[in-house]
Design a protein around this motif. Sequence first.
Motif, PDB file in Angstrom:
ATOM      1  N   THR A   1      -2.052  -5.457  -0.834  1.00 34.64           N
ATOM      2  CA  THR A   1      -2.039  -5.329   0.624  1.00 34.64           C
ATOM      3  C   THR A   1      -2.949  -6.340   1.295  1.00 34.64           C
ATOM      4  O   THR A   1      -2.705  -6.757   2.428  1.00 34.64           O
TER       5      THR A   1
ATOM      6  N   ALA B   1       0.836  -1.208   0.000  1.00 38.43           N
ATOM      7  CA  ALA B   1       0.000   0.000   0.000  1.00 38.43           C
ATOM      8  C   ALA B   1       0.868   1.253   0.000  1.00 38.43           C
ATOM      9  O   ALA B   1       0.609   2.198  -0.741  1.00 38.43           O
TER      10      ALA B   1
ATOM     11  N   LEU C   1      -3.450  -1.554  -2.978  1.00 42.02           N
ATOM     12  CA  LEU C   1      -4.460  -2.004  -2.021  1.00 42.02           C
ATOM     13  C   LEU C   1      -4.776  -3.482  -2.218  1.00 42.02           C
ATOM     14  O   LEU C   1      -4.917  -4.240  -1.247  1.00 42.02           O
TER      15      LEU C   1
END
Length: 429
Positions: free
Chosen positions: A277, A171, A274
């Motif tokens: 992540t 991220a 994201l």
Amino acid sequence: MPSVSSAVSDSGRPAPSSLWRDADFRRLWMGQTASQLGEHATLVVLPLFAVLTLHASAGELGVLRAVGQAPILLLSLFAGAWVDRWRTRTTMVLTDAGRAMALGAAAVAGLLGWLGLPGLLALAFAVGALSVFFDVAYQASLVRLVERDQLVQGNSALEGSRSAAQIGGPALGGALVSLLSAPIAAASGALFFALSFLSIRRIRRAEAMPVPPEGPPRVWRRIHEGLRFVARDAVLRTVCLASAAFQFTFAAVMTVYLLFLPRELHLSGTVVGLALTAVGPGALLGSLLAARLPGRFGYGTVLVCAAALGDGVFLCVPALHGSSAVTVAALLAVGFVFGFGGQLVNVTVMAVRQAVTPDGMQGRVAATITFAGMGMTPLGSLAGGFLAAEWGLRTSLLVTAAGMLLSPVVMALSPLARLGRKLPPSGAP
């Protein structure tokens, strides 16, 4: 209040109930966390910079990833022979310092407008080479710091820190590349390696070093001893084969995946970060459960089931279309499941490997398995880039994701699957 001596065993290592109260273990844990955070951020920064800023082709991205992974193939065995004769603390401190300086230099070059594809290739190789030595050293360091009955607990803690790095690293890297610039993202990696350097160098306990062999060191002889030990042990041999199958196909998947998300699904760098992540929270849960599940269901059962679950979930990705909220949610779910299953495998197989390996062989066995497994990643990355260029992103992702199921099949057909609820005994060197 208990005395200090009551918190350590006769060997000077922390007693089973006091692992987290031990300052040196906490320093190792904090240093490894920072180092892994820097490494995971860098693994996202370099490919995204190549794709989004330099407009790298599929073949060029495959080459970049292969160059960064090539040191695993070239240097792992030498790293193992070196680590078994040196203090792991010294190795980790030096490699942290080297990676911090390399990324710091790259950040300056980027700010001056000199960071092109050749610079990225050189940086990827340098960071990859130093990471090989750090990873082998930190795996051997735990065995020298804690008792045998603390290996699962210690590995769970260290792998949990790697999970935290998987949460924050991608991220952070994706956001910095997308919102600011690759040089600033590289500078963040240098900062984390510097923090790791400061933490690990504060470890004070003398390591339980293996007795060195008589006579001058012969690197090739020591490498051969490690290869022979792994080849003769059925459990370690299976770990090598399953790791090779997984790392080759996973490297191919990730090369295609990093192209598929921005170009086929039209996701931004921040959303790509994201999606990557999401592996972290799943891995964190896997790390926590890894200290309990093998004792309840058996090491073999946990290994096979977790590998099948974590590897098989990638088969869902080629079915996704567009950049809708449903697509993003599905990618998060895939990452979570993959992280959960993968981390269960990582913690469990590391504890098994450390348990069956004598102290004097830890570095070489870790390096041999790294060589056989992670050494396949450059070839996998090249294969992924080739397939993406020839077959298209969606078809290539489906084929490579299906190939990831080879690893749990290898484990299911081996003695590894028959391991019970207790760790196997150590073998003879």
